[in-house]
Write a protein that holds these residues in place. Structure first.
Motif, PDB file in Angstrom:
ATOM      1  N   TRP A 172       0.828  -1.202   0.000  1.00  0.00           N
ATOM      2  CA  TRP A 172       0.000   0.000   0.000  1.00  0.00           C
ATOM      3  C   TRP A 172       0.862   1.252   0.000  1.00  0.00           C
ATOM      4  O   TRP A 172       1.877   1.327   0.681  1.00  0.00           O
ATOM      5  CB  TRP A 172      -0.935   0.010   1.208  1.00  0.00           C
ATOM      6  N   GLU A 173       0.434   2.241  -0.785  1.00  0.00           N
ATOM      7  CA  GLU A 173       1.153   3.497  -0.918  1.00  0.00           C
ATOM      8  C   GLU A 173       0.191   4.669  -0.746  1.00  0.00           C
ATOM      9  O   GLU A 173      -1.030   4.508  -0.803  1.00  0.00           O
ATOM     10  CB  GLU A 173       1.810   3.589  -2.311  1.00  0.00           C
ATOM     11  N   LEU A 174       0.775   5.844  -0.552  1.00  0.00           N
ATOM     12  CA  LEU A 174      -0.030   7.057  -0.431  1.00  0.00           C
ATOM     13  C   LEU A 174      -0.680   7.372  -1.770  1.00  0.00           C
ATOM     14  O   LEU A 174      -0.041   7.282  -2.816  1.00  0.00           O
ATOM     15  CB  LEU A 174       0.840   8.221   0.026  1.00  0.00           C
ATOM     16  N   TYR A 175      -1.959   7.743  -1.725  1.00  0.00           N
ATOM     17  CA  TYR A 175      -2.688   8.111  -2.942  1.00  0.00           C
ATOM     18  C   TYR A 175      -3.178   9.537  -2.836  1.00  0.00           C
ATOM     19  O   TYR A 175      -3.799   9.940  -1.854  1.00  0.00           O
ATOM     20  CB  TYR A 175      -3.882   7.179  -3.156  1.00  0.00           C
ATOM     21  N   TYR A 176      -2.880  10.340  -3.836  1.00  0.00           N
ATOM     22  CA  TYR A 176      -3.397  11.693  -3.944  1.00  0.00           C
ATOM     23  C   TYR A 176      -3.552  12.021  -5.413  1.00  0.00           C
ATOM     24  O   TYR A 176      -2.607  11.897  -6.190  1.00  0.00           O
ATOM     25  CB  TYR A 176      -2.459  12.712  -3.283  1.00  0.00           C
ATOM     26  N   ASP A 177      -4.756  12.422  -5.802  1.00  0.00           N
ATOM     27  CA  ASP A 177      -4.984  12.763  -7.199  1.00  0.00           C
ATOM     28  C   ASP A 177      -6.131  13.760  -7.299  1.00  0.00           C
ATOM     29  O   ASP A 177      -7.282  13.430  -7.022  1.00  0.00           O
ATOM     30  CB  ASP A 177      -5.321  11.508  -8.016  1.00  0.00           C
ATOM     31  N   GLY A 178      -5.798  14.980  -7.665  1.00  0.00           N
ATOM     32  CA  GLY A 178      -6.818  15.987  -7.889  1.00  0.00           C
ATOM     33  C   GLY A 178      -7.709  16.252  -6.696  1.00  0.00           C
ATOM     34  O   GLY A 178      -8.903  16.496  -6.854  1.00  0.00           O
ATOM     35  N   GLY A 179      -7.161  16.198  -5.505  1.00  0.00           N
ATOM     36  CA  GLY A 179      -7.945  16.433  -4.300  1.00  0.00           C
ATOM     37  C   GLY A 179      -8.448  15.172  -3.622  1.00  0.00           C
ATOM     38  O   GLY A 179      -8.949  15.234  -2.505  1.00  0.00           O
ATOM     39  N   LEU A 180      -8.340  14.033  -4.294  1.00  0.00           N
ATOM     40  CA  LEU A 180      -8.718  12.759  -3.674  1.00  0.00           C
ATOM     41  C   LEU A 180      -7.553  12.263  -2.823  1.00  0.00           C
ATOM     42  O   LEU A 180      -6.410  12.237  -3.278  1.00  0.00           O
ATOM     43  CB  LEU A 180      -9.064  11.714  -4.735  1.00  0.00           C
ATOM     44  N   GLU A 181      -7.851  11.857  -1.611  1.00  0.00           N
ATOM     45  CA  GLU A 181      -6.815  11.435  -0.664  1.00  0.00           C
ATOM     46  C   GLU A 181      -7.118  10.043  -0.137  1.00  0.00           C
ATOM     47  O   GLU A 181      -8.244   9.748   0.242  1.00  0.00           O
ATOM     48  CB  GLU A 181      -6.762  12.412   0.512  1.00  0.00           C
ATOM     49  N   GLY A 182      -6.102   9.197  -0.102  1.00  0.00           N
ATOM     50  CA  GLY A 182      -6.307   7.862   0.445  1.00  0.00           C
ATOM     51  C   GLY A 182      -5.054   7.026   0.318  1.00  0.00           C
ATOM     52  O   GLY A 182      -3.932   7.540   0.456  1.00  0.00           O
ATOM     53  N   ILE A 183      -5.249   5.736   0.053  1.00  0.00           N
ATOM     54  CA  ILE A 183      -4.136   4.817  -0.166  1.00  0.00           C
ATOM     55  C   ILE A 183      -4.423   4.007  -1.424  1.00  0.00           C
ATOM     56  O   ILE A 183      -5.569   3.873  -1.845  1.00  0.00           O
ATOM     57  CB  ILE A 183      -3.913   3.875   1.045  1.00  0.00           C
ATOM     58  N   VAL A 184      -3.375   3.479  -2.026  1.00  0.00           N
ATOM     59  CA  VAL A 184      -3.531   2.723  -3.263  1.00  0.00           C
ATOM     60  C   VAL A 184      -2.605   1.512  -3.236  1.00  0.00           C
ATOM     61  O   VAL A 184      -1.493   1.566  -2.706  1.00  0.00           O
ATOM     62  CB  VAL A 184      -3.228   3.605  -4.501  1.00  0.00           C
ATOM     63  N   ASN A 185      -3.079   0.417  -3.800  1.00  0.00           N
ATOM     64  CA  ASN A 185      -2.256  -0.778  -4.002  1.00  0.00           C
ATOM     65  C   ASN A 185      -2.210  -1.033  -5.502  1.00  0.00           C
ATOM     66  O   ASN A 185      -3.195  -1.489  -6.092  1.00  0.00           O
ATOM     67  CB  ASN A 185      -2.854  -1.978  -3.260  1.00  0.00           C
ATOM     68  N   ASN A 186      -1.093  -0.700  -6.124  1.00  0.00           N
ATOM     69  CA  ASN A 186      -0.973  -0.813  -7.571  1.00  0.00           C
ATOM     70  C   ASN A 186      -0.851  -2.256  -8.045  1.00  0.00           C
ATOM     71  O   ASN A 186      -1.081  -2.537  -9.217  1.00  0.00           O
ATOM     72  CB  ASN A 186       0.222   0.009  -8.061  1.00  0.00           C
ATOM     73  N   ASP A 187      -0.488  -3.155  -7.149  1.00  0.00           N
ATOM     74  CA  ASP A 187      -0.437  -4.570  -7.522  1.00  0.00           C
ATOM     75  C   ASP A 187      -1.844  -5.147  -7.641  1.00  0.00           C
ATOM     76  O   ASP A 187      -2.111  -5.990  -8.499  1.00  0.00           O
ATOM     77  CB  ASP A 187       0.376  -5.365  -6.488  1.00  0.00           C
ATOM     78  N   LEU A 188      -2.734  -4.695  -6.758  1.00  0.00           N
ATOM     79  CA  LEU A 188      -4.110  -5.185  -6.763  1.00  0.00           C
ATOM     80  C   LEU A 188      -5.046  -4.272  -7.545  1.00  0.00           C
ATOM     81  O   LEU A 188      -6.201  -4.628  -7.787  1.00  0.00           O
ATOM     82  CB  LEU A 188      -4.630  -5.299  -5.328  1.00  0.00           C
ATOM     83  N   ASN A 189      -4.569  -3.066  -7.919  1.00  0.00           N
ATOM     84  CA  ASN A 189      -5.419  -2.071  -8.575  1.00  0.00           C
ATOM     85  C   ASN A 189      -6.625  -1.705  -7.703  1.00  0.00           C
ATOM     86  O   ASN A 189      -7.769  -1.689  -8.153  1.00  0.00           O
ATOM     87  CB  ASN A 189      -5.893  -2.555  -9.946  1.00  0.00           C
ATOM     88  N   VAL A 190      -6.329  -1.412  -6.446  1.00  0.00           N
ATOM     89  CA  VAL A 190      -7.371  -1.048  -5.478  1.00  0.00           C
ATOM     90  C   VAL A 190      -7.002   0.282  -4.826  1.00  0.00           C
ATOM     91  O   VAL A 190      -5.850   0.497  -4.438  1.00  0.00           O
ATOM     92  CB  VAL A 190      -7.540  -2.126  -4.395  1.00  0.00           C
ATOM     93  N   ILE A 191      -7.983   1.165  -4.727  1.00  0.00           N
ATOM     94  CA  ILE A 191      -7.836   2.447  -4.041  1.00  0.00           C
ATOM     95  C   ILE A 191      -8.808   2.484  -2.872  1.00  0.00           C
ATOM     96  O   ILE A 191      -9.952   2.040  -2.994  1.00  0.00           O
ATOM     97  CB  ILE A 191      -8.135   3.629  -4.987  1.00  0.00           C
TER      98      ILE A 191
END
Length: 220
Positions: free
Chosen positions: A74-93
């Protein structure tokens, strides 16, 4: 919009199995929610009308990131004001949102409006995957100048937290800035999980009835 068949998971075994698939842990998510509830307590009578929800959001988000950044991919997710976490291996936010009421089969959680970015990131792949359509990562548009269009391959979940501490991890379908239905709802903290014991007895004095006697160290 056609009606959406929602998968609701509220039995412990089913919850744990599903969370394991997402490399998430119920207790870690609950800890993030507890951070959110502590943030809610920061809002006082002199704060703005929406401050309780804002404090809840920020502390829940911080708690979620503290629990998961660097864990299980899991990594930090930020995109255009959206804040959360992301797992790029699973393609889940996983994003965070406050709601009026969570974990009720008879009530769809209501939240504040979603922005255009939220609606965009939630569209497409999740709904297609739900009905068994395998959407490619890139499609070619038929045009005189063929254009490669990258599709949204992420499943987007929201960690929803209500004022009483109920919490669910759910995948919404958003249309016109509103939740129009859910593809999946995972109940994390239900009514039966809430502590029924009040901190103060019913006949306890209210805040404005309390008299605090402050003395110097020498007793004067």
């Amino acid at each position: 919009m056609a009606s959406i068949a929602t998968v609701i998971l509220k039995e412990q075994d089913y919850i744990e199995t599903r969370l394991c698939q997402l490399t998430l842990e119920r207790q870690r998510l609950i800890s993030a929610g507890a951070s959110g509830m502590s943030g809610r307590g920061m809002a006082g009578a002199m704060h703005g009308k929406t401050s309780a929800g804002q404090y809840t959001f920020h502390e829940c988000l911080a708690g979620l990131r503290a629990e998961y950044i660097g864990v299980n991919g899991w990594e930090l997710y930020y995109d255009g004001g959206l804040e959360g976490i992301v797992n790029n291996d699973l393609n889940v936010i996983v994003l965070v949102k406050t709601a009026d009421r969570c974990c009720s089969d008879f009530h769809r959680p209501k939240t504040g409006d979603f922005g255009a970015k939220s609606e965009k990131v939630c569209e497409g792949a999740s709904l297609f995957d739900h009905v068994g359509v395998d959407l490619p990562a890139v499609v070619t548009l038929p045009s005189p100048r063929s254009t490669n269009l990258r599709t949204n391959r992420f499943s987007v979940f929201y960690l929803l937290l209500d004022p009483d501490g109920r919490m669910e991890l759910s995948m919404p379908v958003i249309e016109d800035s509103k939740i129009r239905g859910f593809i999946e709802r995972i109940y994390l903290v239900q009514d039966s999980d809430l502590d029924p014991v009040s901190v103060l007895p019913e006949d306890a004095p209210k805040d404005d009835d309390l008299i605090i006697d402050v003395k110097r160290k020498n007793g004067k």
